[in-house]
Design a protein around this motif. Structure first.
Motif, PDB file in Angstrom:
ATOM      1  N   ASP A 152       0.394  -1.454   0.315  1.00 28.54           N
ATOM      2  CA  ASP A 152       0.127  -0.160  -0.077  1.00 28.54           C
ATOM      3  C   ASP A 152       0.902   1.211   0.064  1.00 28.54           C
ATOM      4  O   ASP A 152       0.318   1.910  -0.437  1.00 28.54           O
ATOM      5  N   LEU A 153       1.738   1.288   0.657  1.00 33.60           N
ATOM      6  CA  LEU A 153       2.787   2.290   0.738  1.00 33.60           C
ATOM      7  C   LEU A 153       3.385   2.913  -0.482  1.00 33.60           C
ATOM      8  O   LEU A 153       3.643   3.641  -1.056  1.00 33.60           O
ATOM      9  N   ALA A 154       3.910   1.714  -1.574  1.00 34.61           N
ATOM     10  CA  ALA A 154       4.533   2.065  -2.892  1.00 34.61           C
ATOM     11  C   ALA A 154       3.344   2.737  -3.483  1.00 34.61           C
ATOM     12  O   ALA A 154       3.338   3.447  -4.054  1.00 34.61           O
TER      13      ALA A 154
ATOM     14  N   MET B  58      -5.612   5.808  -6.739  1.00 33.27           N
ATOM     15  CA  MET B  58      -7.211   5.766  -6.991  1.00 33.27           C
ATOM     16  C   MET B  58      -7.085   4.989  -8.208  1.00 33.27           C
ATOM     17  O   MET B  58      -7.769   4.048  -8.935  1.00 33.27           O
ATOM     18  N   THR B  59      -5.817   5.280  -9.119  1.00 39.19           N
ATOM     19  CA  THR B  59      -5.589   4.153 -10.445  1.00 39.19           C
ATOM     20  C   THR B  59      -6.019   2.520  -9.875  1.00 39.19           C
ATOM     21  O   THR B  59      -6.595   1.478 -10.582  1.00 39.19           O
ATOM     22  N   HIS B  60      -5.023   1.970  -8.910  1.00 43.28           N
ATOM     23  CA  HIS B  60      -5.640   0.271  -8.522  1.00 43.28           C
ATOM     24  C   HIS B  60      -6.834   0.765  -7.820  1.00 43.28           C
ATOM     25  O   HIS B  60      -7.656  -1.126  -8.188  1.00 43.28           O
ATOM     26  N   ARG B  61      -7.883   1.512  -7.106  1.00 40.48           N
ATOM     27  CA  ARG B  61      -8.332   0.884  -6.719  1.00 40.48           C
ATOM     28  C   ARG B  61      -9.494   0.982  -7.988  1.00 40.48           C
ATOM     29  O   ARG B  61     -10.317  -0.156  -8.136  1.00 40.48           O
ATOM     30  N   ARG B  62      -9.064   1.636  -9.764  1.00 42.06           N
ATOM     31  CA  ARG B  62      -9.941   1.661 -10.105  1.00 42.06           C
ATOM     32  C   ARG B  62      -9.859   0.510 -11.706  1.00 42.06           C
ATOM     33  O   ARG B  62     -11.123  -0.370 -11.472  1.00 42.06           O
ATOM     34  N   ARG B  63      -8.825   0.040 -11.754  1.00 40.32           N
ATOM     35  CA  ARG B  63      -7.637  -1.165 -12.016  1.00 40.32           C
ATOM     36  C   ARG B  63      -8.575  -2.225 -11.579  1.00 40.32           C
ATOM     37  O   ARG B  63      -8.510  -3.387 -12.423  1.00 40.32           O
ATOM     38  N   TYR B  64      -7.751  -2.371 -10.359  1.00 38.23           N
ATOM     39  CA  TYR B  64      -8.219  -3.863  -9.609  1.00 38.23           C
ATOM     40  C   TYR B  64      -9.427  -4.294  -8.496  1.00 38.23           C
ATOM     41  O   TYR B  64      -9.609  -3.136  -8.143  1.00 38.23           O
ATOM     42  N   ALA B  65     -10.279  -4.909  -8.890  1.00 41.05           N
ATOM     43  CA  ALA B  65     -11.235  -5.425  -7.788  1.00 41.05           C
ATOM     44  C   ALA B  65     -10.846  -5.892  -6.354  1.00 41.05           C
ATOM     45  O   ALA B  65     -11.650  -6.397  -5.867  1.00 41.05           O
ATOM     46  N   VAL B  66      -9.511  -5.636  -6.515  1.00 42.93           N
ATOM     47  CA  VAL B  66      -9.477  -6.310  -5.371  1.00 42.93           C
ATOM     48  C   VAL B  66      -8.347  -5.836  -4.326  1.00 42.93           C
ATOM     49  O   VAL B  66      -7.480  -4.455  -4.939  1.00 42.93           O
ATOM     50  N   SER B  67      -7.989  -5.835  -2.881  1.00 44.77           N
ATOM     51  CA  SER B  67      -6.935  -4.766  -2.546  1.00 44.77           C
ATOM     52  C   SER B  67      -6.280  -5.344  -3.152  1.00 44.77           C
ATOM     53  O   SER B  67      -4.969  -6.122  -3.707  1.00 44.77           O
ATOM     54  N   THR B  68      -4.556  -4.781  -2.456  1.00 45.99           N
ATOM     55  CA  THR B  68      -2.858  -4.569  -3.108  1.00 45.99           C
ATOM     56  C   THR B  68      -2.558  -6.400  -2.749  1.00 45.99           C
ATOM     57  O   THR B  68      -2.966  -6.552  -1.554  1.00 45.99           O
ATOM     58  N   ASN B  69      -1.801  -6.624  -3.924  1.00 48.44           N
ATOM     59  CA  ASN B  69      -1.015  -7.842  -3.434  1.00 48.44           C
ATOM     60  C   ASN B  69       0.442  -7.184  -4.267  1.00 48.44           C
ATOM     61  O   ASN B  69       0.193  -6.309  -5.632  1.00 48.44           O
TER      62      ASN B  69
END
Length: 783
Positions: A674-676, A684-695
């Motif tokens: 999440d820090l990265a 915001m881009t991560h939330r829109r691109r991937y329907a999952v939490s960060t991995n």
């Protein structure tokens, strides 16, 4: 408004505004009526407008004090000097005659030396001056003239006559400041200036620009200005005039002497240069044949002059004409060389190397300025390191021991002119600097110049070092004047100007400017993330705090300090790189970068850890983004912009690789991914691109392999590949250069990876390739 309340010129002193009877001179009448109709508040608002313009334009001069330099705002005296057109014609004729005389003297001193042989000049006076350059004896300039651009300091005496106070033939300064004085003053009094029949300055600059361009051997070669560099007192005007006239700005290290030709080290290889407007003193121009201690010059420059492969404006060695003692002999020399007396006399000067003159100086020392015979400083601008004025006995001993080392010059009581002091006009002493440029039809005199205005009544204290200021000079006609511009003559075919050559030094600084600004942004993103967490967890127990401290320490930043010195040093490096390319850098860009640096230093003195620091780093981040956006949107897309863009993309890719190696490691603490994403401004881009939490897979895909994410490594490598393909030496149909192959290899290695195969070893390999790219760019274009 009664601006003349208390305006009382000193008795026995000529005044520019009032005649001997105390009446306003006709040339001032209209302007004074205009000022009288203005309220004090309006006048204050208008003068503030001029000062604001100068600050926005970044006009400054550098002053040294006890070995420490500082940039000071240009001290404008807001009221211009008004001179009647007919009076100016008389002044111009006298100065053109003097310019011809100095040309003839210089030609003789470096040629047949008849003035010494016939007794018009003492041999010792010339031979002992460091301004007379023996390696140039017998060398005739390629263009046929020793002087092409000169300036004269003149003043009006008590009887109303003009006198020459000093000759500036070495590398005359002030022409750029004169132009800025005009722009600022015309803004202050815009409505009056538009209808006041004031001669414009643009025609003078156009004529000189065309004359210099006409000196080129080949039309494809460019004229350039040779500057000592950013630490010179008048570097601002070097960069400003280069931009204004469309000339290049070069330093000594940009030049090299190869195969009998003077060449410019450019990113496309050595290119010939055959006209240089020299703003560097002669002695520093060539360490091989002149001053061996000089680090500002170019070895072989004298040889290039001797071979006739370059024209210098002015010729090397022309500084000999500035020595004070020469003025003692010019009246007789004028009769000998021109067969006519001086139309504008210089101040009475006695060289103490002759017994009668030394006795005269000693007898009248109280009414004279005593100075070094070989000094080139002006009478009212004494050397700050000069010893105090000797008493009568000490002076007598000095003249007996070494009379030839001294001159006595009559103290001239200079005329006064109106200057605004606390909202009212006061008479202040002044001198004028007038510029002359050689054109194919003869000397062209700038219709104006700039005036030095004293801070007090002391006419020997006009220099800015002693608190003086500068004013515009208006040459006023009785009828409408031509509206000269810098544009070409109407009817000539339009030709688009080429962007010009890019010296390797300039490319190097643009490349590192891009890197330093991007590096500063990376510093700020890490610092903001750290202090956001510290504001929530002052004890530092958050699992990512230790990781952030390690990353900051690895970048040379003290994580215990809100605004680390290492971050400030990075900004200083960016400012330094930008200062070396002021002629290629917009005023807005320079102002924004300096504002960023000053704001950071202000925060460094006032912040403590935690939430305040997090907010402050947010402010600085927005300023960085404003600067990069300003430069990216406004900078012309020439090869210099590409080097800056490559530097920025390379630095961003290295930053992201270091972050992913640390935050994507199997043993990274919880929250590292999440820090990265947070540091990459991609949440915001991560939330829109991937329907999952960060991995690990989603983060590596977004921050390393996504060609549409400006923060991704692949995006940066794509940018570098595109820009490198436009650099000199790149050809789509020829074999790729080593740099092109290296970028292509890095791109291929990255493009074939997936989020699953992009492990630590692959990231480290890419990091090593990125480091190697920097060295390859430097070797290919900067060295």
């Amino acid at each position: 408004m009664n601006l003349l309340r208390g305006y009382i010129p000193e008795r026995g002193v000529a005044d520019e505004l009032l005649d001997a009877a105390g009446h306003i001179r006709p040339v001032w009448q209209s302007f004074m009526e205009y000022l009288a109709a203005m309220s004090p508040e309006e006048l204050q608002k208008r003068t503030a407008r001029g000062d604001h313009y100068l600050r926005d334009a970044g006009v400054y001069y550098r002053q040294y004090n006890a070995g420490i330099s500082s940039e000071l705002e240009w001290p404008l005296s807001h009221v211009p000097i008004l001179i009647n057109e007919a009076d100016w014609a008389s002044i111009s004729a006298g100065l053109m005659q003097r310019a011809d005389l100095l040309e003839a003297v210089c030609r003789d001193l470096y040629g047949p030396n008849l003035l010494v042989e016939e007794g018009y000049l003492p041999a010792s006076l010339i031979a002992e001056s460091r301004e007379w350059l023996r390696p140039l004896v017998g060398v005739t300039p390629r263009g046929g003239h020793f002087l092409n651009f000169v300036a004269f300091e003149i003043g009006r005496g008590p009887d109303g006559a003009w006198w020459v106070l000093g000759d500036r033939t070495q590398a005359p300064s002030g022409v750029g400041f004169a132009l800025q004085n005009r722009v600022a003053t015309a803004r202050i009094f815009a409505d009056h200036y538009a209808q006041a029949h004031v001669h414009r300055l643009a025609g003078f600059f156009r004529c000189f620009r065309d004359a210099l361009n006409g000196m080129r051997n080949q039309q494809t070669n460019r004229v350039s200005i040779l500057t000592p560099g950013p630490l010179n007192e008048t570097y601002f005007e070097h960069a400003y005039i280069a931009r204004y006239l469309g000339f290049g700005l070069l330093e000594g290290e940009d030049l090299t002497f190869e195969d009998g030709e003077l060449m410019v080290r450019t990113v496309a290889g050595p290119l010939p240069i055959d006209v240089l407007w020299r703003r560097l003193d002669s002695n520093f121009a060539d360490p091989l044949e002149l001053d061996p201690q000089s680090k500002l010059g170019t070895p072989g420059l004298v040889a290039a002059v001797r071979r006739g492969s370059v024209t210098l404006v002015n010729a090397l060695g022309s500084g000999i004409l500035e020595i004070r003692a020469l003025q003692a002999f010019l009246p007789r020399i004028s009769e000998r060389l021109l067969d006519q007396p001086l139309m504008l006399p210089n101040i009475a000067t006695w060289w103490c190397g002759q017994e009668a003159e030394a006795s005269h100086v000693l007898a009248h020392a109280g009414r004279m300025l005593i100075g070094e015979a070989l000094s080139t400083s002006l009478p009212f601008d004494p050397d700050p390191h000069a010893p105090p004025r000797p008493d009568h006995d000490a002076l007598k001993r000095a003249l007996q021991a070494n009379g030839a080392g001294y001159v006595g010059q009559e103290v001239v009581t200079l005329s006064t002119t109106p200057a605004l002091v606390d909202g009212v006009l006061r008479p202040r002493p002044m001198s004028l600097r007038v510029f002359l440029a050689r054109t194919p039809t003869g000397w062209e005199v700038m219709p104006g110049g700039y005036a030095r205005i004293g801070r007090t009544d002391d006419s020997t204290a006009l220099s800015m070092r002693r608190g003086g200021s500068a004013a515009d000079v208006w040459i006023v006609s009785a009828k409408p004047v031509r509206q000269d511009t810098m544009l070409a003559t109407p009817g000539e075919p339009f030709l688009r100007a080429l962007p010009g050559m890019l010296p390797s030094r300039a490319a190097d600084n643009l490349f590192w400017l891009g890197r330093y600004v991007e590096r500063a942004e990376g510093h700020l993103r890490l610092l903001r993330a750290l202090h956001l967490r510290l504001s929530e967890d002052p004890d530092g127990g958050h699992p990512t705090i230790a990781l952030l401290r390690d990353l900051l320490e690895a970048r040379g930043l003290d994580s215990d300090v809100p605004v680390p010195e290492g971050f400030l040093g990075t900004l200083d490096a960016a400012v330094h790189s930008a200062s070396k390319i002021r002629d290629r850098f917009s005023v807005d860009g320079w102002t924004a970068l300096n504002d960023l640096s000053k704001t950071a230093r202000r925060f460094a003195k006032t912040l403590s850890e935690g939430d305040d620091t997090a907010r402050a780093t947010g402010v600085l981040l927005r300023k960085v983004s404003g600067f990069t956006g300003l430069v990216h949107e406004n900078m012309y897309r020439f090869v210099g912009w590409r080097f800056m863009s490559i530097g920025r993309a390379l630095e961003r890719s290295q930053f992201m690789l270091a972050n992913l190696i640390a935050m994507g490691a199997p043993d990274a603490p919880d929250g590292a991914l999440d820090l990265a994403v947070e540091i990459a401004d991609s949440a915001m881009t991560h939330r829109r691109r991937y329907a999952v939490s960060t991995n690990r897979e989603t983060v590596l895909d977004l921050l390393a392999l996504d060609a549409l994410n400006p923060r991704a490594i692949l995006y940066s490598v794509n940018e570098m590949q595109q820009h490198v393909s436009f650099l000199p030496g790149s050809d789509p149909v020829s074999q790729k250069s080593p740099l092109e192959r290296a970028v292509l290899r890095m791109h291929a290695d990255l493009a074939v990876l997936t989020a699953e195969t992009l492990d630590k070893a692959a990231l480290v390999s890419l990091q090593q390739q990125a480091y190697a790219l920097s060295d390859m760019i430097s070797a290919a274009y900067f060295k």
